[in-house]
Scaffold this active site. Structure first.
Site, PDB file in Angstrom:
ATOM      1  N   GLY A  26       0.786  -1.221   0.000  1.00 40.40           N
ATOM      2  CA  GLY A  26       0.000   0.000   0.000  1.00 40.40           C
ATOM      3  C   GLY A  26       0.820   1.274   0.000  1.00 40.40           C
ATOM      4  O   GLY A  26       1.925   1.345  -0.557  1.00 40.40           O
ATOM      5  N   SER A  27       0.287   2.299   0.671  1.00 48.33           N
ATOM      6  CA  SER A  27       0.782   3.671   0.529  1.00 48.33           C
ATOM      7  C   SER A  27       2.181   3.900   1.084  1.00 48.33           C
ATOM      8  O   SER A  27       2.729   4.994   0.926  1.00 48.33           O
ATOM      9  CB  SER A  27      -0.196   4.630   1.216  1.00 48.33           C
ATOM     10  N   VAL A  28       2.771   2.925   1.758  1.00 48.35           N
ATOM     11  CA  VAL A  28       4.155   3.100   2.199  1.00 48.35           C
ATOM     12  C   VAL A  28       5.097   3.254   1.013  1.00 48.35           C
ATOM     13  O   VAL A  28       6.221   3.748   1.166  1.00 48.35           O
ATOM     14  CB  VAL A  28       4.602   1.905   3.081  1.00 48.35           C
TER      15      VAL A  28
END
Length: 594
Positions: free
Chosen positions: A312-314
């Site tokens: 995800g957004s990491v």
């Protein structure tokens, strides 16, 4: 020998001349002859008695000396000898970075049987079944009364069990000395250590071999007599590892997750200070690998290394950092976030409406998928792939674990423009938490590549440059703002400035394609202290759900971030990091009089 005649002629003639009886002379000579013979026989008998007495004396001395030796020696079972290469039983210890024991050897005994030497097989079978509940009395009796000449009972037994078997009193139950591998800390660092078992074995010794983890990876080193027993020193800190496991287990329970993992890495050397995968196991009693079902649900599965997930957004910070390095954007460059962003039949949306545009920094702070995708379109597929490859996100991690090659990232078959857009915010590419820790360390340590290692490093080995020190500094500042005013506000820890990025990714369905609506992988990637980054911490929860509110909350900001914050709060003092407390400015005081 000259014999004297009984009737010498000279004496006979002289006796007759004197009128004496010649028979008296013969009788006297016969008496003297008999006396001489008796003396000679007595001397021979006395000599024989002396020799026999000396022989008995020597025999008693030898027997007495042997009995004294046996009485003063330690009792041992008979050992069978075999022809061939000797079994090497010695194995080096494994210690943490401070020299504390993680794995060592313990002298113990094995138990085996010679059924043909047993006097009462039934009594032996009953006694063994009582001592070892897992053994079946009927099966033992069949083995003891069958044609078998040798039978292993237990590969290793405790001193109490050994004494209990002694008390059975069967001459057909024998013990053999051997070494066993002991992990004195139980399940702590189980996935790193792996475990050991027996290879070649005999009644007198057994070969201890590694079956997983560093025990298998460094098996040749640990068994090499040339090392003279020198221990294998890992980069782990036992105290930090124990604290991490305790906090993560509690967080996994509170957040109702089915699994959890964390990686703590030195940002400059790549040393893994702590690595946790839950559920775990005790390497002293390593379970068998499952033959059915989902292998990733097994406690043997190392989620930090073998588990590859869409995180995800990491990943968004990688896109922003590359764009900064290429000069495509600046922190205050405004990015179009009007949504949804349409590409063919695909639509990219944000978690909420952030307005028509955001600055580059706010794209990270508010975690805008649309803004990140638009920046990725400027970068392009080829440059994105090369940048992620330079950080090691496209190949198995080189960490020193036997399981590392199985953690191969999953890449798109065709790295198209839509793949470039989705990968920019962490979808469409699966990698492990250890990959993520390595990439964050490489980005935030000044911009040089590090390789993850489980071995103690004396000095940092700088790899090729990935981004400039200025871009590395800006990226760290953006991650700090995510905690201060963004999606990771629960990560704020008094005294420790923390920067990080949240990531929540829907789990893909194993059958039929698509994604689950109510199952996610929640990740928080953080570095601390933010003003001078020393460590990277990755915390990933599998299918978490925070249920204290009216509706379940599954995003990383509600699940992974609080767990990571508590881990940092517990681990930072153990790492020697002192909290920074702002000293309030003195308030001016004006003296007055009544």
């Amino acid at each position: 020998m000259t014999r004297t005649p009984l009737r010498p002629l000279a004496r006979i003639l002289k006796a007759r001349a004197k009128g004496e009886n010649p028979d008296v002379i013969a009788a006297e000579n016969l008496r003297k002859r008999h006396e001489a013979m008796a003396d000679k026989t007595r001397q021979r008998a006395e000599g024989r008695l002396l020799v026999l007495g000396l022989a008995f004396f020597c025999a008693f001395v030898v027997i007495g000396g042997r009995m004294g030796t046996l009485a003063s020696s330690v009792p041992e079972e008979p050992r069978a000898t075999t022809v061939g290469n000797p079994i090497i039983g010695q194995r080096s210890d494994i210690v943490d970075r401070n020299g504390r024991i993680l794995a060592t050897n313990l002298a113990t005994h094995s138990l085996y049987a010679h059924p043909r030497d047993m006097i009462d097989p039934g009594n032996a079978a009953r006694g063994l079944a009582a001592i070892f509940p897992e053994l079946d009395e009927a099966e033992l009796l069949d083995d003891f009364t069958g044609d078998r000449r040798f039978l292993w009972i237990r590969r290793q037994i405790s001193p109490e069990q050994m004494q209990a078997v002694h008390d059975i009193g069967s001459p057909g139950l024998l013990f053999g000395p051997r070494e066993m591998r002991l992990y004195p800390n139980g399940p702590i660092a189980a996935h790193i250590l792996g475990g050991a078992s027996y290879g070649r074995e005999g009644v007198a010794s057994a070969e201890v071999i590694g079956v997983a983890g560093v025990e298998r990876q460094f098996d040749a080193y640990l068994r090499d007599p040339a090392n003279e027993g020198a221990p294998l020193q890992l980069s782990l800190d036992l105290t930090v590892q124990a604290a991490a496991e305790q906090v993560l287990a509690g967080g996994m329970s509170i957040m109702n997750a089915k699994g959890a993992t964390s990686v703590l890495m030195d940002i400059h050397t790549g040393e893994v200070i702590s690595m946790v995968s839950l559920p775990d196991f005790d390497p002293n009693n390593r379970p068998h690998a499952p033959t059915t079902g989902d292998q990733s649900d097994s406690p043997l599965f190392n989620r930090a290394v073998q588990g590859v997930y869409e995180l995800g957004s990491v990943f968004k910070i990688f896109t922003i950092a590359q764009a900064l390095e290429l000069g495509l954007v600046a922190p205050d460059t405004m990015i179009d976030t009007q949504g949804p962003l349409t590409w063919g039949r695909f639509r990219i949306r944000d978690f909420r409406n952030y307005g028509p545009e955001l600055s580059t920094e706010d794209v990270i702070v508010h975690s805008s998928n649309i803004g990140t995708a638009r920046i990725a379109m400027q970068i392009g597929a080829d440059r994105q792939r090369a940048f992620l490859g330079a950080m090691g996100l496209l190949e198995p991690t080189p960490v020193e674990l036997a399981e590392a090659p199985t953690g191969t990232p999953l890449l798109p078959a065709n790295w198209s423009e839509i793949s470039t857009m989705t990968i920019s915010y962490g979808h469409g590419l699966s990698s492990s938490p250890l990959h993520l820790a390595t990439a964050y360390a490489s980005l935030l340590n000044g911009g040089t590549r590090v390789e993850p290692t489980l071995l103690r490093m004396e000095n940092a080995v700088r790899g090729p440059r990935i981004v400039s020190p200025e871009v590395s500094r800006i990226a760290m500042g953006m991650l700090r703002q995510v905690v201060v005013r963004g999606t990771a506000s629960f990560g704020e820890i008094p005294g420790y400035a923390v920067g990080g990025k949240t990531g929540t990714a829907d789990k893909p369905r194993r059958a039929g394609g698509g994604y689950y609506d109510d199952k996610v992988i929640a990740t928080f990637a953080t570095a601390f202290p933010a003003h001078d980054p020393q460590y990277v911490l990755i915390v990933t929860l599998d299918e978490p759900s925070e249920n204290t509110g009216t509706e379940p909350r599954r995003t990383a900001g509600w699940t992974a971030v609080p767990v990571a914050a508590e881990m940092i709060r517990r681990m930072a003092p153990l790492l020697g990091l002192r909290p920074h407390v702002d000293t309030p400015q003195p308030v001016g005081v004006t003296l007055t009089s009544n």
